[in-house]
Write a protein that holds these residues in place. Structure first.
Motif, PDB file in Angstrom:
ATOM      1  N   GLY A  16       0.989  -1.324  -0.080  1.00 28.86           N
ATOM      2  CA  GLY A  16       0.055   0.059  -0.161  1.00 28.86           C
ATOM      3  C   GLY A  16       0.803   1.331   0.057  1.00 28.86           C
ATOM      4  O   GLY A  16       0.608   2.378  -0.439  1.00 28.86           O
ATOM      5  N   GLY A  17       2.221   1.020   0.218  1.00 31.10           N
ATOM      6  CA  GLY A  17       2.782   2.380   0.397  1.00 31.10           C
ATOM      7  C   GLY A  17       2.647   3.445   1.520  1.00 31.10           C
ATOM      8  O   GLY A  17       2.971   4.580   1.281  1.00 31.10           O
ATOM      9  N   ASP A  18       2.232   2.684   2.563  1.00 30.61           N
ATOM     10  CA  ASP A  18       1.905   3.754   4.004  1.00 30.61           C
ATOM     11  C   ASP A  18       3.140   4.519   4.456  1.00 30.61           C
ATOM     12  O   ASP A  18       4.267   3.834   4.475  1.00 30.61           O
ATOM     13  CB  ASP A  18       1.237   2.789   4.915  1.00 30.61           C
ATOM     14  N   ARG A  19       2.900   5.632   4.824  1.00 30.03           N
ATOM     15  CA  ARG A  19       4.160   6.508   5.277  1.00 30.03           C
ATOM     16  C   ARG A  19       3.548   7.118   6.280  1.00 30.03           C
ATOM     17  O   ARG A  19       2.414   7.352   6.818  1.00 30.03           O
ATOM     18  CB  ARG A  19       4.680   7.222   4.090  1.00 30.03           C
ATOM     19  N   THR A  20       4.652   7.437   7.173  1.00 27.42           N
ATOM     20  CA  THR A  20       4.366   8.210   8.394  1.00 27.42           C
ATOM     21  C   THR A  20       3.986   9.634   7.939  1.00 27.42           C
ATOM     22  O   THR A  20       4.331  10.183   7.034  1.00 27.42           O
ATOM     23  CB  THR A  20       5.427   8.204   9.441  1.00 27.42           C
ATOM     24  N   TRP A  21       3.143  10.339   8.809  1.00 27.77           N
ATOM     25  CA  TRP A  21       2.491  11.489   8.729  1.00 27.77           C
ATOM     26  C   TRP A  21       3.361  12.567   8.497  1.00 27.77           C
ATOM     27  O   TRP A  21       3.379  13.492   7.552  1.00 27.77           O
ATOM     28  CB  TRP A  21       1.297  11.922   9.739  1.00 27.77           C
ATOM     29  N   LEU A  23       7.307  12.508   8.888  1.00 28.59           N
ATOM     30  CA  LEU A  23       8.355  12.592   8.176  1.00 28.59           C
ATOM     31  C   LEU A  23       8.335  11.887   6.777  1.00 28.59           C
ATOM     32  O   LEU A  23       9.366  11.793   6.198  1.00 28.59           O
ATOM     33  CB  LEU A  23       9.563  11.769   8.966  1.00 28.59           C
ATOM     34  N   GLY A  24       7.280  11.271   6.589  1.00 25.09           N
ATOM     35  CA  GLY A  24       7.066  10.530   5.421  1.00 25.09           C
ATOM     36  C   GLY A  24       7.912   9.176   5.184  1.00 25.09           C
ATOM     37  O   GLY A  24       8.104   8.696   4.033  1.00 25.09           O
ATOM     38  N   TRP A  25       8.297   8.457   6.091  1.00 23.08           N
ATOM     39  CA  TRP A  25       8.984   7.257   6.205  1.00 23.08           C
ATOM     40  C   TRP A  25       8.217   6.222   5.739  1.00 23.08           C
ATOM     41  O   TRP A  25       7.018   6.394   6.666  1.00 23.08           O
ATOM     42  CB  TRP A  25       9.829   6.998   7.584  1.00 23.08           C
ATOM     43  N   PRO A  26       8.724   5.234   5.348  1.00 25.69           N
ATOM     44  CA  PRO A  26       7.875   4.032   5.007  1.00 25.69           C
ATOM     45  C   PRO A  26       7.487   3.285   6.308  1.00 25.69           C
ATOM     46  O   PRO A  26       8.558   3.034   7.297  1.00 25.69           O
ATOM     47  CB  PRO A  26       8.683   3.186   3.987  1.00 25.69           C
ATOM     48  N   VAL A  27       6.208   2.739   6.474  1.00 24.58           N
ATOM     49  CA  VAL A  27       5.963   2.062   7.528  1.00 24.58           C
ATOM     50  C   VAL A  27       6.266   0.850   7.882  1.00 24.58           C
ATOM     51  O   VAL A  27       6.702   0.159   8.924  1.00 24.58           O
ATOM     52  CB  VAL A  27       4.391   2.524   8.052  1.00 24.58           C
TER      53      VAL A  27
END
Length: 73
Positions: A16-21, A23-27
């Motif tokens: 799904g390519g989810d990232r943190t809000w 910093l935008g790091w991959p989760v």
């Protein structure tokens, strides 16, 4: 049982390519590490269970060896 569910959850986060809000790091890497730790904990707990079952069924009347060479002072 929980460790079993962590692996597909981490895979779905990667797909799904989810990232943190902020910093935008991959989760998904963090959840992958959590999955590995859960599997490691399950493995250790299984080993403890096996060792305890062996001790339960192979119990002897001999006390545990005691080392009298150390001084109590």
């Amino acid at each position: 049982m929980i460790a079993w569910q962590f692996v597909p959850f981490a895979a779905s986060l990667k797909a799904g390519g989810d990232r943190t809000w902020v910093l935008g790091w991959p989760v998904w890497p963090w959840w992958s590490v959590a999955a590995v730790m859960m599997w490691l904990a399950a493995f250790v707990q299984a080993m403890v269970l096996v060792i305890d079952l062996i001790a339960l069924f192979h119990r002897t009347d001999d006390p545990l060896p005691h080392d009298d060479t150390t001084s109590a002072a």
